[in-house]
Design a protein around this motif. Structure first.
Motif, PDB file in Angstrom:
ATOM      1  N   ARG A  11       0.818  -1.210   0.000  1.00  0.00           N
ATOM      2  CA  ARG A  11       0.000   0.000   0.000  1.00  0.00           C
ATOM      3  C   ARG A  11       0.851   1.259   0.000  1.00  0.00           C
ATOM      4  O   ARG A  11       1.844   1.349   0.706  1.00  0.00           O
ATOM      5  CB  ARG A  11      -0.947  -0.004   1.208  1.00  0.00           C
ATOM      6  CG  ARG A  11      -1.910  -1.196   1.181  1.00  0.00           C
ATOM      7  CD  ARG A  11      -2.805  -1.230   2.391  1.00  0.00           C
ATOM      8  NE  ARG A  11      -3.837  -0.209   2.348  1.00  0.00           N
ATOM      9  CZ  ARG A  11      -4.983  -0.328   1.678  1.00  0.00           C
ATOM     10  NH1 ARG A  11      -5.228  -1.411   0.964  1.00  0.00           N
ATOM     11  NH2 ARG A  11      -5.884   0.633   1.708  1.00  0.00           N
ATOM     12  N   MET A  12       0.444   2.220  -0.820  1.00  0.00           N
ATOM     13  CA  MET A  12       1.100   3.533  -0.913  1.00  0.00           C
ATOM     14  C   MET A  12       2.616   3.414  -1.043  1.00  0.00           C
ATOM     15  O   MET A  12       3.386   4.023  -0.295  1.00  0.00           O
ATOM     16  CB  MET A  12       0.719   4.393   0.298  1.00  0.00           C
ATOM     17  CG  MET A  12      -0.757   4.718   0.368  1.00  0.00           C
ATOM     18  SD  MET A  12      -1.450   5.497  -1.121  1.00  0.00           S
ATOM     19  CE  MET A  12      -0.722   7.124  -1.036  1.00  0.00           C
ATOM     20  N   GLY A  13       3.059   2.598  -1.995  1.00  0.00           N
ATOM     21  CA  GLY A  13       4.471   2.534  -2.331  1.00  0.00           C
ATOM     22  C   GLY A  13       5.272   1.453  -1.639  1.00  0.00           C
ATOM     23  O   GLY A  13       6.409   1.189  -2.020  1.00  0.00           O
ATOM     24  N   ALA A  14       4.715   0.820  -0.601  1.00  0.00           N
ATOM     25  CA  ALA A  14       5.456  -0.229   0.105  1.00  0.00           C
ATOM     26  C   ALA A  14       5.465  -1.522  -0.723  1.00  0.00           C
ATOM     27  O   ALA A  14       4.642  -1.719  -1.601  1.00  0.00           O
ATOM     28  CB  ALA A  14       4.820  -0.492   1.464  1.00  0.00           C
ATOM     29  N   GLU A  15       6.436  -2.383  -0.443  1.00  0.00           N
ATOM     30  CA  GLU A  15       6.488  -3.673  -1.117  1.00  0.00           C
ATOM     31  C   GLU A  15       5.764  -4.723  -0.294  1.00  0.00           C
ATOM     32  O   GLU A  15       5.581  -4.564   0.915  1.00  0.00           O
ATOM     33  CB  GLU A  15       7.947  -4.096  -1.334  1.00  0.00           C
ATOM     34  CG  GLU A  15       8.693  -3.182  -2.305  1.00  0.00           C
ATOM     35  CD  GLU A  15      10.083  -3.711  -2.637  1.00  0.00           C
ATOM     36  OE1 GLU A  15      10.449  -4.780  -2.095  1.00  0.00           O
ATOM     37  OE2 GLU A  15      10.784  -3.070  -3.427  1.00  0.00           O
ATOM     38  N   GLY A  16       5.339  -5.794  -0.957  1.00  0.00           N
ATOM     39  CA  GLY A  16       4.636  -6.840  -0.242  1.00  0.00           C
ATOM     40  C   GLY A  16       4.647  -8.144  -1.013  1.00  0.00           C
ATOM     41  O   GLY A  16       5.104  -8.205  -2.160  1.00  0.00           O
ATOM     42  N   ALA A  17       4.144  -9.194  -0.369  1.00  0.00           N
ATOM     43  CA  ALA A  17       4.098 -10.517  -0.991  1.00  0.00           C
ATOM     44  C   ALA A  17       2.769 -11.179  -0.698  1.00  0.00           C
ATOM     45  O   ALA A  17       2.234 -11.065   0.408  1.00  0.00           O
ATOM     46  CB  ALA A  17       5.243 -11.382  -0.475  1.00  0.00           C
ATOM     47  N   VAL A  18       2.226 -11.867  -1.694  1.00  0.00           N
ATOM     48  CA  VAL A  18       1.009 -12.653  -1.536  1.00  0.00           C
ATOM     49  C   VAL A  18       1.379 -14.120  -1.726  1.00  0.00           C
ATOM     50  O   VAL A  18       1.977 -14.495  -2.739  1.00  0.00           O
ATOM     51  CB  VAL A  18      -0.069 -12.263  -2.569  1.00  0.00           C
ATOM     52  CG1 VAL A  18      -1.335 -13.075  -2.342  1.00  0.00           C
ATOM     53  CG2 VAL A  18      -0.356 -10.777  -2.484  1.00  0.00           C
ATOM     54  N   ILE A  19       1.035 -14.927  -0.725  1.00  0.00           N
ATOM     55  CA  ILE A  19       1.373 -16.358  -0.755  1.00  0.00           C
ATOM     56  C   ILE A  19       0.084 -17.161  -0.702  1.00  0.00           C
ATOM     57  O   ILE A  19      -0.743 -16.951   0.190  1.00  0.00           O
ATOM     58  CB  ILE A  19       2.261 -16.736   0.445  1.00  0.00           C
ATOM     59  CG1 ILE A  19       3.550 -15.894   0.444  1.00  0.00           C
ATOM     60  CG2 ILE A  19       2.606 -18.222   0.419  1.00  0.00           C
ATOM     61  CD1 ILE A  19       4.365 -16.018   1.735  1.00  0.00           C
ATOM     62  N   THR A  20      -0.096 -18.070  -1.647  1.00  0.00           N
ATOM     63  CA  THR A  20      -1.305 -18.892  -1.678  1.00  0.00           C
ATOM     64  C   THR A  20      -0.947 -20.356  -1.476  1.00  0.00           C
ATOM     65  O   THR A  20      -0.026 -20.872  -2.115  1.00  0.00           O
ATOM     66  CB  THR A  20      -2.043 -18.727  -3.027  1.00  0.00           C
ATOM     67  OG1 THR A  20      -2.360 -17.344  -3.215  1.00  0.00           O
ATOM     68  CG2 THR A  20      -3.337 -19.546  -3.036  1.00  0.00           C
ATOM     69  N   PHE A  21      -1.649 -21.004  -0.542  1.00  0.00           N
ATOM     70  CA  PHE A  21      -1.470 -22.447  -0.337  1.00  0.00           C
ATOM     71  C   PHE A  21      -2.231 -23.194  -1.435  1.00  0.00           C
ATOM     72  O   PHE A  21      -3.417 -22.926  -1.668  1.00  0.00           O
ATOM     73  CB  PHE A  21      -2.033 -22.872   1.024  1.00  0.00           C
ATOM     74  CG  PHE A  21      -1.241 -22.402   2.213  1.00  0.00           C
ATOM     75  CD1 PHE A  21      -0.070 -21.676   2.072  1.00  0.00           C
ATOM     76  CD2 PHE A  21      -1.667 -22.697   3.508  1.00  0.00           C
ATOM     77  CE1 PHE A  21       0.653 -21.238   3.171  1.00  0.00           C
ATOM     78  CE2 PHE A  21      -0.960 -22.270   4.627  1.00  0.00           C
ATOM     79  CZ  PHE A  21       0.208 -21.537   4.444  1.00  0.00           C
ATOM     80  N   ILE A  22      -1.551 -24.136  -2.070  1.00  0.00           N
ATOM     81  CA  ILE A  22      -2.246 -24.973  -3.052  1.00  0.00           C
ATOM     82  C   ILE A  22      -1.949 -26.435  -2.744  1.00  0.00           C
ATOM     83  O   ILE A  22      -1.018 -26.762  -2.001  1.00  0.00           O
ATOM     84  CB  ILE A  22      -1.816 -24.648  -4.503  1.00  0.00           C
ATOM     85  CG1 ILE A  22      -0.353 -25.042  -4.742  1.00  0.00           C
ATOM     86  CG2 ILE A  22      -2.036 -23.172  -4.820  1.00  0.00           C
ATOM     87  CD1 ILE A  22       0.052 -25.017  -6.204  1.00  0.00           C
ATOM     88  N   ASN A  23      -2.747 -27.328  -3.307  1.00  0.00           N
ATOM     89  CA  ASN A  23      -2.487 -28.758  -3.223  1.00  0.00           C
ATOM     90  C   ASN A  23      -2.894 -29.382  -4.557  1.00  0.00           C
ATOM     91  O   ASN A  23      -3.290 -28.670  -5.495  1.00  0.00           O
ATOM     92  CB  ASN A  23      -3.225 -29.399  -2.038  1.00  0.00           C
ATOM     93  CG  ASN A  23      -4.714 -29.086  -2.054  1.00  0.00           C
ATOM     94  OD1 ASN A  23      -5.370 -29.210  -3.083  1.00  0.00           O
ATOM     95  ND2 ASN A  23      -5.257 -28.668  -0.899  1.00  0.00           N
ATOM     96  N   ASP A  24      -2.787 -30.685  -4.667  1.00  0.00           N
ATOM     97  CA  ASP A  24      -3.081 -31.345  -5.944  1.00  0.00           C
ATOM     98  C   ASP A  24      -4.500 -31.034  -6.428  1.00  0.00           C
ATOM     99  O   ASP A  24      -4.751 -30.887  -7.621  1.00  0.00           O
ATOM    100  CB  ASP A  24      -2.908 -32.864  -5.808  1.00  0.00           C
ATOM    101  CG  ASP A  24      -1.448 -33.258  -5.623  1.00  0.00           C
ATOM    102  OD1 ASP A  24      -0.577 -32.419  -5.963  1.00  0.00           O
ATOM    103  OD2 ASP A  24      -1.177 -34.366  -5.141  1.00  0.00           O
ATOM    104  N   ARG A  25      -5.425 -30.875  -5.476  1.00  0.00           N
ATOM    105  CA  ARG A  25      -6.826 -30.663  -5.831  1.00  0.00           C
ATOM    106  C   ARG A  25      -7.098 -29.236  -6.303  1.00  0.00           C
ATOM    107  O   ARG A  25      -7.993 -28.999  -7.121  1.00  0.00           O
ATOM    108  CB  ARG A  25      -7.699 -30.979  -4.613  1.00  0.00           C
ATOM    109  CG  ARG A  25      -9.179 -31.036  -4.885  1.00  0.00           C
ATOM    110  CD  ARG A  25      -9.931 -31.343  -3.606  1.00  0.00           C
ATOM    111  NE  ARG A  25      -9.703 -30.303  -2.599  1.00  0.00           N
ATOM    112  CZ  ARG A  25     -10.047 -30.409  -1.321  1.00  0.00           C
ATOM    113  NH1 ARG A  25     -10.586 -31.523  -0.869  1.00  0.00           N
ATOM    114  NH2 ARG A  25      -9.822 -29.416  -0.475  1.00  0.00           N
TER     115      ARG A  25
END
Length: 387
Positions: free
Chosen positions: A328-342
């Protein structure tokens, strides 16, 4: 045009002390048409300062001690409270009073405060309509009505309430719609208001920071264990999203039982519990805020480094709003999503719809890594040979 230079001197000082730099594109482009009383539909990415984009020019048009003139509708209690804090902070410089009106709070206390004739009202549609019907809000005095997160307020489930509020207002009033995804409600907007000016800053707004997108292969039954690993990473501070309320509650209970620094924010909590969760997380007494999409809109916590999707979001709009809690407003960030075979294919389809690419991520040695641990790589190779 640098609209900041046109603000009252007290606001210019507040702008500087708040740590703001250059105004965002949506803030620049919104100022003149809103100041002139035009009906506006504002579209801008999450984290680009939409609240101040509409609030500052509209507050300048509010007159002291002339009753409730500005009404801001929000789809959730959390967002309404957050807007209320911003309105109070900037309104007091102009000696304007504001009041937040949400369900779950004591209605008698709210009615008592309305007797002080606040010029600015912020609230959720259900409570606002209740107070209009009981004639505690004098809707004929309203000059401007704002819909924050307009795409939610104009969904079928909320549209009837929204229409009833608008029908109670005077014939001639300014109508304002703001959202990150307001382009999805063009028909509804045009039905409710004439001559709506669209202010679209999506393509040119560069104020949102760089967000990286990742995924982690997590077996369904190991989700709690991986969240626990994240809590042991010193740099971790983030929001964790679930699709189902029951899953949130089950994992929150297990993590809390182990005295880990987590709090939950859920739609079935009362106002006090929600407020406590927000306070603990914003003050960093908790490293992890567990929530559903109820926490994906409007909540503005400074410097959230991580957003974690325990479940693959339902669609790209949900993913975008969750991701918007970071960077937000210029800051850096990361989005992490859990996935599995399904859920792997669902995630691939989602990222395509969102126009994003994601890298695989691994957790070991109390940190995030883009490469698999050497020992795991060797074991994986042995397993393949064994087959």
């Amino acid at each position: 045009m640098d609209f900041v230079k046109q603000l009252p001197e007290g606001w210019q000082k507040q702008w500087q002390t708040s740590g703001f730099d250059e105004p965002s594109a949506i803030q620049e482009q919104s100022f003149l048409p809103l100041s002139e009383g035009k009906n506006v539909r504002g579209i801008s990415p999450t984290g680009t300062g939409k609240t101040l984009a509409y609030l500052l020019p509209l507050l300048l048009n509010v007159k002291k001690q002339e009753g409730s003139q500005l009404l801001i509708l929000a789809p959730s209690q959390e967002l309404a409270m957050q807007i209320g804090q911003v309105a109070q902070e900037w309104g007091k410089v102009l000696e304007l009073k504001s009041q937040t009106l949400i369900g779950g709070a004591n209605v008698k206390r709210q009615i008592e405060k309305l007797k002080k004739k606040p010029e600015i009202l912020i609230g959720t549609p259900g409570r606002i309509l209740e107070l209009i019907r009981s004639k505690k809000i004098k809707s004929h005095q309203l000059k401007t009505i704002v819909m924050d997160e307009a795409d939610l307020l104009l969904q079928k489930s909320e549209l009837d309430l929204t229409r009833q509020i608008l029908q109670s207002a005077p014939v001639d009033y300014q109508l304002v719609f703001y959202s990150a995804t307001a382009d999805t409600i063009e028909n509804e907007v045009n039905e409710l208001a004439d001559d709506v000016l669209t202010v679209d800053a999506v393509k040119e707004d560069q104020s949102a920071g760089k967000i990286q997108h990742f995924y982690i292969d997590v077996p369904f039954r190991k989700r709690k264990d991986f969240l626990q690993k994240m809590l042991h990473i010193p740099s971790f501070y983030g929001m964790v999203f679930f699709n189902q309320l029951a899953d949130l509650g089950a994992i929150e209970e297990k993590l809390s039982y182990e005295a880990l620094p987590v709090v939950g924010l859920a739609s079935d909590q009362n106002k006090q519990m929600r407020k406590l969760a927000i306070s603990q997380f914003s003050q960093k007494r908790a490293k992890m805020l567990l929530t559903t999409d109820v926490g994906a809109r409007g909540l503005d916590f400074p410097a959230i480094d991580f957003v974690v999707n325990v479940d693959v979001p339902q669609d790209s709009v949900s993913y975008a709003h969750r991701a918007g809690r970071t960077g937000r407003m210029g800051a850096e960030g990361a989005v992490i999503t859990f996935i599995n075979d399904r859920t792997k294919r669902d995630f691939q389809r989602l990222m395509k719809d969102a126009g994003q690419t994601a890298e695989e991520l691994f957790i070991y040695d109390a940190g995030f890594h883009k490469e698999r641990k050497e020992a795991d790589r060797k074991n994986s190779g042995k397993e393949r040979k064994g087959k």
